[in-house]
Scaffold this motif. Structure first.
Motif, PDB file in Angstrom:
ATOM      1  N   LEU A 170     -37.208 -45.959  23.686  1.00 24.45           N
ATOM      2  CA  LEU A 170     -35.954 -45.290  24.072  1.00 24.45           C
ATOM      3  C   LEU A 170     -35.461 -45.861  25.394  1.00 24.45           C
ATOM      4  O   LEU A 170     -35.943 -45.501  26.469  1.00 24.45           O
ATOM      5  CB  LEU A 170     -36.164 -43.774  24.182  1.00 24.45           C
ATOM      6  CG  LEU A 170     -36.265 -43.029  22.855  1.00 24.45           C
ATOM      7  CD1 LEU A 170     -36.592 -41.559  23.082  1.00 24.45           C
ATOM      8  CD2 LEU A 170     -34.962 -43.141  22.059  1.00 24.45           C
ATOM      9  N   GLY A 172     -32.108 -45.946  26.417  1.00 22.42           N
ATOM     10  CA  GLY A 172     -31.135 -45.026  26.999  1.00 22.42           C
ATOM     11  C   GLY A 172     -30.131 -45.692  27.922  1.00 22.42           C
ATOM     12  O   GLY A 172     -29.709 -45.115  28.909  1.00 22.42           O
ATOM     13  N   ASP A 173     -29.753 -46.892  27.572  1.00 21.45           N
ATOM     14  CA  ASP A 173     -28.762 -47.612  28.380  1.00 21.45           C
ATOM     15  C   ASP A 173     -27.370 -47.278  27.865  1.00 21.45           C
ATOM     16  O   ASP A 173     -26.945 -47.776  26.820  1.00 21.45           O
ATOM     17  CB  ASP A 173     -29.043 -49.116  28.292  1.00 21.45           C
ATOM     18  CG  ASP A 173     -27.975 -49.933  29.004  1.00 21.45           C
ATOM     19  OD1 ASP A 173     -27.087 -49.343  29.656  1.00 21.45           O
ATOM     20  OD2 ASP A 173     -28.036 -51.173  28.892  1.00 21.45           O
ATOM     21  N   GLY A 176     -25.424 -50.116  26.903  1.00 18.04           N
ATOM     22  CA  GLY A 176     -26.045 -51.079  25.995  1.00 18.04           C
ATOM     23  C   GLY A 176     -26.684 -50.389  24.817  1.00 18.04           C
ATOM     24  O   GLY A 176     -26.009 -49.746  24.024  1.00 18.04           O
ATOM     25  N   LEU A 177     -28.014 -50.474  24.771  1.00 18.29           N
ATOM     26  CA  LEU A 177     -28.741 -49.947  23.618  1.00 18.29           C
ATOM     27  C   LEU A 177     -29.267 -48.539  23.882  1.00 18.29           C
ATOM     28  O   LEU A 177     -29.771 -48.241  24.967  1.00 18.29           O
ATOM     29  CB  LEU A 177     -29.932 -50.855  23.298  1.00 18.29           C
ATOM     30  CG  LEU A 177     -29.605 -52.252  22.788  1.00 18.29           C
ATOM     31  CD1 LEU A 177     -30.886 -53.088  22.695  1.00 18.29           C
ATOM     32  CD2 LEU A 177     -28.937 -52.188  21.414  1.00 18.29           C
ATOM     33  N   HIS A 178     -29.180 -47.711  22.856  1.00 15.68           N
ATOM     34  CA  HIS A 178     -29.822 -46.402  22.911  1.00 15.68           C
ATOM     35  C   HIS A 178     -31.337 -46.577  22.820  1.00 15.68           C
ATOM     36  O   HIS A 178     -32.097 -46.048  23.608  1.00 15.68           O
ATOM     37  CB  HIS A 178     -29.298 -45.530  21.771  1.00 15.68           C
ATOM     38  CG  HIS A 178     -30.168 -44.372  21.455  1.00 15.68           C
ATOM     39  ND1 HIS A 178     -30.889 -44.285  20.283  1.00 15.68           N
ATOM     40  CD2 HIS A 178     -30.460 -43.268  22.153  1.00 15.68           C
ATOM     41  CE1 HIS A 178     -31.587 -43.149  20.297  1.00 15.68           C
ATOM     42  NE2 HIS A 178     -31.344 -42.517  21.404  1.00 15.68           N
ATOM     43  N   ALA A 179     -31.781 -47.315  21.808  1.00 12.75           N
ATOM     44  CA  ALA A 179     -33.199 -47.658  21.676  1.00 12.75           C
ATOM     45  C   ALA A 179     -33.270 -49.154  21.407  1.00 12.75           C
ATOM     46  O   ALA A 179     -32.334 -49.755  20.886  1.00 12.75           O
ATOM     47  CB  ALA A 179     -33.844 -46.874  20.543  1.00 12.75           C
ATOM     48  N   ASP A 180     -34.400 -49.740  21.768  1.00  9.55           N
ATOM     49  CA  ASP A 180     -34.594 -51.167  21.573  1.00  9.55           C
ATOM     50  C   ASP A 180     -35.073 -51.412  20.145  1.00  9.55           C
ATOM     51  O   ASP A 180     -36.199 -51.045  19.793  1.00  9.55           O
ATOM     52  CB  ASP A 180     -35.636 -51.662  22.582  1.00  9.55           C
ATOM     53  CG  ASP A 180     -35.937 -53.146  22.425  1.00  9.55           C
ATOM     54  OD1 ASP A 180     -35.398 -53.769  21.483  1.00  9.55           O
ATOM     55  OD2 ASP A 180     -36.723 -53.667  23.241  1.00  9.55           O
ATOM     56  N   PRO A 181     -34.245 -52.015  19.309  1.00 11.20           N
ATOM     57  CA  PRO A 181     -34.630 -52.204  17.899  1.00 11.20           C
ATOM     58  C   PRO A 181     -35.919 -52.994  17.729  1.00 11.20           C
ATOM     59  O   PRO A 181     -36.601 -52.845  16.715  1.00 11.20           O
ATOM     60  CB  PRO A 181     -33.437 -52.960  17.303  1.00 11.20           C
ATOM     61  CG  PRO A 181     -32.298 -52.710  18.219  1.00 11.20           C
ATOM     62  CD  PRO A 181     -32.896 -52.528  19.581  1.00 11.20           C
ATOM     63  N   VAL A 184     -38.878 -50.530  17.618  1.00 12.87           N
ATOM     64  CA  VAL A 184     -38.872 -49.515  16.544  1.00 12.87           C
ATOM     65  C   VAL A 184     -39.030 -50.291  15.257  1.00 12.87           C
ATOM     66  O   VAL A 184     -38.103 -50.961  14.810  1.00 12.87           O
ATOM     67  CB  VAL A 184     -37.567 -48.699  16.538  1.00 12.87           C
ATOM     68  CG1 VAL A 184     -37.623 -47.618  15.471  1.00 12.87           C
ATOM     69  CG2 VAL A 184     -37.299 -48.098  17.908  1.00 12.87           C
TER      70      VAL A 184
END
Lengths: 451, 451
Positions: A170, A172-173, A176-181, A184
């Motif tokens: 997570l 949380g940027d 940018g990205l909510h989560a780093d794909p 996950v």
């Protein structure tokens, strides 16, 4: 300096208590068994006693509903509510690997772990009754070996699902990205019993993985516990059998390449506590007296495979044939023989013992006597702690918390405050690492659906 | 004198709000989405606004995790906790009939109904994504007709399980029976998709049966809703389509032999509320501006099946081919054509509309303007209430509760206090009778297992 090893304690909350006749007591909480506030009160009592966890059994068939309360609230939902009425105590739910599927189970347990901020435990069972199987589309309960093979794969899938989000996924940027794909990842499990792509919908639980409890009794059960369990709910009637069980289990743990220190063996403990031994015995006799005599004798007749209906209730139990001449189910009969040999009970007392966790360690006495027994088992290497099975709720739990816990504390055997905020912390278990699965990363990319 | 008909309102709580870019707002609760206290606060806000229920969607695949929060806590566990932080508001969980089985679902929903003392609702869905199916052992999502046939049987089994304990089954006679075995009956269901003996392990829920919500859009979906749903979450862009939908649905309800008064049709409602229209528009523009432009234009390109990457963001949307010349998925494209025709948006505004429940009724304006639209739909027979879809949480929900609810109340359109304590009560739905299944009673008699 390391802190001295201390006992671990779970409060196993079941119906109106573990004694089959507890619900018949005038003070029993019979009308409150569907009231979550009742269970919250019990959990808060256990938390006041600084227990490691509350422990809920589960079953999937209603059983003989006339004969007493058994199941009511489903444990994962009940524990989600209880999580908000407590702050520190662990919350262990039984979840059957035979009737659940790993995606559902991993998801609800992960959610409970988030809701409780790291206090979830999973008591994995394989279930045993045809009536349960027939509520889940099966013709009957699958064979033992099949259930254990399924459970092993189930646990593996659940672990991989919990690990499918790394601890740092997570991001949380907001720009940018909510989560780093890349953190996950799919699990792409294709096994004998389950096919699960993953990842889970729930980010990694606070504990990494909820704590895994198991009650391995049979050989395959012990091996499953040895490979996976972090705490074990054991059945041991006396010190000798408890010591033999724990020794065997920890040997298997070591053989499975795991650290035996990482597995807490917690036999069941039925305790009747009084300020004198006589008072404790009176409490036991009071609830024993609530057993319907005819029905209990009929049950006993089935257990010993002879007609007991004419047995005198307040006379000693008549002599029974030795185990090797008994042709019925051995386990229960062996328990009966042991109780008769060691305790020389009347028929009524035997019925009472069988009605309240007959095969488990049972102590009737003062707080000091209960603590003595626990200390002996603990120092002998027969137990890392106990799964307390209060014969009557709430009374027996109150008695234990108010009177036995202080004795254990004064002996340095039990915590005097919580020093951790998670169930793993209470049990001294390490938190599993972020669990990125080995092999190439397979980031998740699927089209976003409309809200 | 009967009380005048009033609106029903659900608060549909999703992620950081229904706008895809809501999580990017500096004030978004992004760090709190796994914190149950956050969801409790939102539910209490909705309860302060006297809403009928909070409404949780659900999905079984993680989706594109970089692109924003989607799922986190599992709804049945989350709502079990929320039940204890609220007192009156209904608690509606989405549960997929494609991925759950009826015994598990009926059990957890019944447990939630007990925990909440009669406030549980079940939004039955059939799910739609291959990625979800592949977390549950299926090669892909089953065909539409198969999912709906399964769902119909699933609902039937769940109903019969909830009815398997009569209202009077719990006798609680300490000198006799705990429950009356003649009032706890097997269901012996053997259908195309499920075999379930019953009874349930959970005594009859306080509401008899949790309230059944559905979102039937397709023909089979509408028929399922007509036969079973007690409240319907509808998608309607404008009054005309809402009226057509509700008229058609209630006709089907009547054709199914049910009372159309017993079904509340609740279209989704996206509301940006400001003290002036300009302030409301500014709130909308603020969150629209958070959409990543390139990504949104790429998504739009897929929707309209042409390259939009060169479109000027603050210019009007270029002319689009009519629906009959469009060869891609029709539903979304039809929505786009309607938005363009009615609202004449800039490209940026269109992206924002599509990012926040594009096909749903959307109002941007003062509390009076929002109330006007709701009243018009309500009085026109297009809606019995609304499923509020706040574009940004918690702000849009706060705005609605603090400013729109009072206007609705002053017009007599909405309750000024709760007059019931169950979700059925809020919705004016009758409680199903004790539901003893027709035919001979099959009391449950199985051996009691050891505790």
């Amino acid at each position: 300096m390391t802190s001295p090893r201390q006992l671990h304690l779970n409060a196993f909350l079941f119906g109106a208590g573990h004694h089959q006749a507890a619900w018949r007591h005038p003070d029993s909480p019979l009308e409150q068994l569907g009231d979550i506030a009742h269970w919250e009160r019990l959990a808060r009592t256990a938390e006041r006693g600084l227990f490691d966890a509350v422990f809920f059994a589960d079953g999937h068939s209603a059983g003989d509903v006339g004969d007493g309360p058994r199941w009511f609230l489903e444990p994962l939902t009940a524990l989600s509510a209880i999580a908000r009425a407590t702050e520190r105590i662990g919350l262990v739910s039984t979840v059957s690997a035979t009737f659940w599927t790993p995606f559902h189970a991993a998801r609800l347990l992960a959610s409970l772990d988030h809701i409780s901020r790291g206090r979830a435990g999973w008591n994995v069972v394989t279930s045993m009754f045809d009536a349960e199987a027939r509520n889940h589309g099966l013709p009957g309960i699958p064979p033992h070996a099949e259930r254990y093979a399924r459970a092993a794969e189930f646990i593996d899938v659940a672990h991989r699902l919990w690990d499918s989000w790394s601890d740092d996924a997570l991001v949380g940027d907001r720009h940018g990205l909510h989560a780093d794909p890349e953190q996950v990842t799919r699990i792409d499990h294709a096994g004998e019993h389950f096919r699960v792509d993953g990842p889970l919908t729930v980010p990694r639980p606070p504990q990494g993985r909820p704590v895994l409890f198991q009650a391995g009794a049979s050989g395959p059960g012990r091996d499953l516990a040895a490979r996976h369990a972090e705490a074990v709910y054991a059945v041991a009637y006396d010190l000798e059998s408890a010591l033999a069980y724990r020794t065997d289990l920890l040997r298997r743990v070591a053989a499975a390449g795991r650290d035996p220190e990482g597995v807490a063996v917690m036999p069941g403990l039925v305790a009747y506590v009084g300020s004198t031994e006589a008072e404790a015995r009176a409490k036991q006799a009071e609830v024993d007296a609530l057993l319907p005599e005819e029905q209990s004798l009929a049950q006993l007749s089935a257990f010993v495979q002879q007609d007991c209906s004419g047995w005198e209730l307040d006379a000693p139990v008549p002599e029974l044939p030795p185990l090797e001449r008994f042709t019925g189910p051995q386990g229960r009969y062996a328990t009966i023989l042991r109780i008769v040999a060691v305790e020389r009970p009347t028929v009524r007392q035997l019925l009472g013992r069988l009605a309240a966790g007959g095969g488990h360690c049972t102590v009737v006495g003062t707080p000091e006597a209960v603590a003595d027994r626990m200390e002996l088992w603990f120092r002998s290497g027969a137990a890392d702690g106990f799964n307390l099975m209060p014969p009557r709720l709430p009374e027996s739990l109150d008695d234990f918390v108010d009177h036995v816990v202080p004795v254990l504390q004064s002996r340095g055997l039990f915590r005097t405050r919580y020093t951790a905020s998670t169930l793993r912390g209470h049990l001294g278990l390490p938190r599993p690492g972020s669990g990125r699965p080995p092999g190439p990363v397979r980031p998740v990319r699927t089209a976003r659906s409309p809200a």
